[in-house]
Scaffold this active site. Structure first.
Site, mmCIF file in Angstrom:
data_model
loop_
_atom_site.group_PDB
_atom_site.id
_atom_site.type_symbol
_atom_site.label_atom_id
_atom_site.label_comp_id
_atom_site.label_asym_id
_atom_site.label_seq_id
_atom_site.Cartn_x
_atom_site.Cartn_y
_atom_site.Cartn_z
ATOM 1 N N HIS A 177 2.544 -4.408 3.899
ATOM 2 C CA HIS A 177 3.913 -4.336 3.393
ATOM 3 C C HIS A 177 4.717 -5.594 3.685
ATOM 4 C CE1 HIS A 177 2.739 -0.019 4.118
ATOM 5 N NE2 HIS A 177 2.990 -0.045 2.820
ATOM 6 N N ASP A 210 1.551 -5.224 9.376
ATOM 7 C CA ASP A 210 0.536 -4.202 9.109
ATOM 8 C C ASP A 210 -0.481 -4.656 8.064
ATOM 9 O OD1 ASP A 210 2.041 -4.141 6.800
ATOM 10 O OD2 ASP A 210 2.679 -2.059 7.007
ATOM 11 N N SER A 257 3.382 2.098 -2.244
ATOM 12 C CA SER A 257 4.355 1.907 -1.167
ATOM 13 C C SER A 257 5.232 0.670 -1.286
ATOM 14 C CB SER A 257 3.644 1.897 0.187
ATOM 15 O OG SER A 257 2.635 0.902 0.214
#
Length: 323
Positions: free
Chosen positions: A252, A249, A37
């Site tokens: 990220h 989070d 990601s």
């Protein structure tokens, strides 16, 4: 009229032949990029991120994204990796390189990344047994169901246009703390080099750290594993994430951090390019010096042959005089 048609046909044929003979452009520097990601890019875009840099290109690897065709080159505007991504490190990796390198240099990226994926998804001998969560299936399908093969196939297409200068990696959160991760990366890296007919000393691996523990990174402990990459892969280099903030989070980076992170990847790439150029210059200098030495030795040998010949003539003349 007929002559005009023939001339047009010949001109078109010569153009095609010229392109075929010219081969890849050495001034088109290409970087492969893969991961999960954070390589995909997960931060919000701002106006500054949408400004086109005509010397920064991407070759599309993902199906059904912004009308791009797989294997075709486009301006590197976000989302660069796929249509599940946003702003990521590649955005400012390319922009930084174009700013720092001569104007005749163009930068291209070949990106493949899947949010949340284990490194297993890139292992061709193991990817088919990967337990795919429902939400990830669509991302994988965009790469024909086999992310590694899509990366290699499109990279081969990219090699028709330019020269691969490095491989960028950001992955590891899903393999957090696994001590065998560097060895698995080594296998992947060496497989890429082999399939693309590349040399490790000419195409380094550049890997970035994950969000650090000091900024509440959930997988910060994996940075200790990432730092072992250069011990396992001599041509691997690690980009620090020190001081880079996250979105909240724990996984990220935020937009500002992605921009800095991309710059850091670029700085490492520039450092390695400079070292490579210095080595090339040293080899060229050595070759010139070796040639000059050989020529000097040849001249010396010729002079000795002339002197020997002169001596023989003088001895013959002396013998004739005595007779």
């Amino acid at each position: 009229m007929r002559a005009s048609i023939i001339l047009s046909f010949l001109a078109a044929s010569l153009t095609v032949m010229s392109k075929a003979v010219s081969g890849p452009d050495p001034n088109f520097h290409i970087y492969l990029a893969f991961g999960q990601s954070n390589m995909e890019g997960q931060a919000n875009l701002e106006v500054q991120d949408r400004v086109e840099d005509k010397r920064f290109k991407l070759i599309s690897t993902a199906d059904e994204c912004m009308g791009r065709e797989v294997g075709q080159w486009y301006s590197a505007l976000p989302p660069i990796v796929n249509c599940y991504g946003y702003l990521g490190p590649l955005d400012y990796f390319g922009r930084t390189l174009t700013k720092r390198l001569p104007e005749e240099i163009t930068i291209g990226v070949v990106p493949v990344a899947i949010a949340g994926c284990d490194i297993q998804l890139f292992e061709e001998e193991n990817y088919q047994t990967y337990e795919i969560p429902d939400w990830m299936q669509g991302r994988i399908d965009r790469y024909g169901g086999n992310p590694f093969r899509r990366l290699i196939d499109v990279a081969k297409k990219a090699q028709e246009a330019g020269v691969i200068k490095g491989i960028l990696l950001h992955q590891g959160e899903t393999n957090n703390g696994q001590e065998n991760w560097p060895e698995r990366i080594k296998v992947l890296y060496e497989r890429m080099l082999k399939e693309l007919n590349l040399k490790a000393e000419e195409v380094p691996l550049i890997a970035g750290e994950v969000v650090r523990t000091e900024v509440d990174g959930i997988c910060g402990a994996h940075n200790a594993v990432i730092k072992k990459l250069p011990e396992v892969i001599p041509t691997a280099h690690v980009v620090s994430s020190e001081g880079l903030e996250q979105q909240g989070d724990g996984l990220h980076f935020n937009s500002a951090s992605y921009r800095i992170f991309g710059e850091r990847y670029a700085e490492k790439a520039l450092e390695l390019l400079k070292k490579a150029d210095n080595k090339t210059e040293e080899k060229e200098t050595e070759a010139v010096e070796e040639k000059e030495t050989e020529e000097a030795e040849e001249v010396s040998d010729n002079e000795e042959d002339v002197e020997a010949g002169t001596s023989e003539v003088e001895e013959e003349d002396s013998a004739d005089d005595e007779n």
